[in-house]
Write a protein that holds these residues in place. Structure first.
Motif, short mmCIF file in Angstrom:
data_model
loop_
_atom_site.label_atom_id
_atom_site.label_comp_id
_atom_site.label_asym_id
_atom_site.label_seq_id
_atom_site.Cartn_x
_atom_site.Cartn_y
_atom_site.Cartn_z
N UNK A 55 0.83 -1.21 0.00
CA UNK A 55 0.00 0.00 0.00
C UNK A 55 0.86 1.26 0.00
N UNK A 56 1.99 1.23 0.71
CA UNK A 56 2.92 2.37 0.67
C UNK A 56 3.56 2.47 -0.72
N UNK A 57 3.81 1.32 -1.32
CA UNK A 57 4.40 1.29 -2.65
C UNK A 57 3.50 1.90 -3.71
N UNK A 58 2.19 1.77 -3.53
CA UNK A 58 1.25 2.37 -4.49
C UNK A 58 1.46 3.88 -4.52
N UNK A 59 1.60 4.49 -3.36
CA UNK A 59 1.85 5.94 -3.30
C UNK A 59 3.14 6.31 -4.02
N UNK A 60 4.21 5.53 -3.78
CA UNK A 60 5.49 5.79 -4.44
C UNK A 60 5.37 5.58 -5.96
N UNK A 61 4.62 4.54 -6.37
CA UNK A 61 4.46 4.27 -7.79
C UNK A 61 3.72 5.41 -8.47
N UNK A 62 2.67 5.93 -7.84
CA UNK A 62 1.92 7.06 -8.40
C UNK A 62 2.83 8.26 -8.55
N UNK A 63 3.66 8.51 -7.55
CA UNK A 63 4.63 9.62 -7.62
C UNK A 63 5.57 9.42 -8.83
N UNK A 64 6.02 8.19 -9.03
CA UNK A 64 6.94 7.88 -10.14
C UNK A 64 6.27 8.01 -11.50
#
Length: 84
Positions: A55-64
């Motif tokens: 779930x934290x990775x989703x935020x980072x992926x959206x940022x990327x």
């Protein structure tokens, strides 16, 4: 691989195409800046070896993925894992 990241970034360049393969886990340690380093031209982002996205990775992926990488002409996603 960034020692503090659970995701490895493998880059291969052929002419004007950069193949960026992501390997491992996209989580809070995923670095959009590190993943986007040294990519130019037409960028293929290959997620075929991603094990999972937290779930934290989703935020980072959206940022990327929400903005064009510096030096990129286009970005295409290939081998995206299915939603489970």
């Amino acid at each position: 691989m960034n020692p503090s990241s659970h995701c490895e970034y493998i880059r291969r360049k052929v002419g004007s195409i950069t193949h960026l393969r992501l390997v491992g886990v996209i989580d809070e340690t995923f670095s959009p800046e590190a993943a986007g380093q040294d990519v130019i031209g037409h960028v293929l982002i290959d997620m075929g070896r991603i094990e999972r996205i937290s779930s934290f990775g989703v935020r980072k992926w959206i940022e990327f993925s929400s903005k064009m990488l510096p030096g990129a002409v286009s970005m295409q996603l290939i081998n995206a894992p299915p939603i489970v």
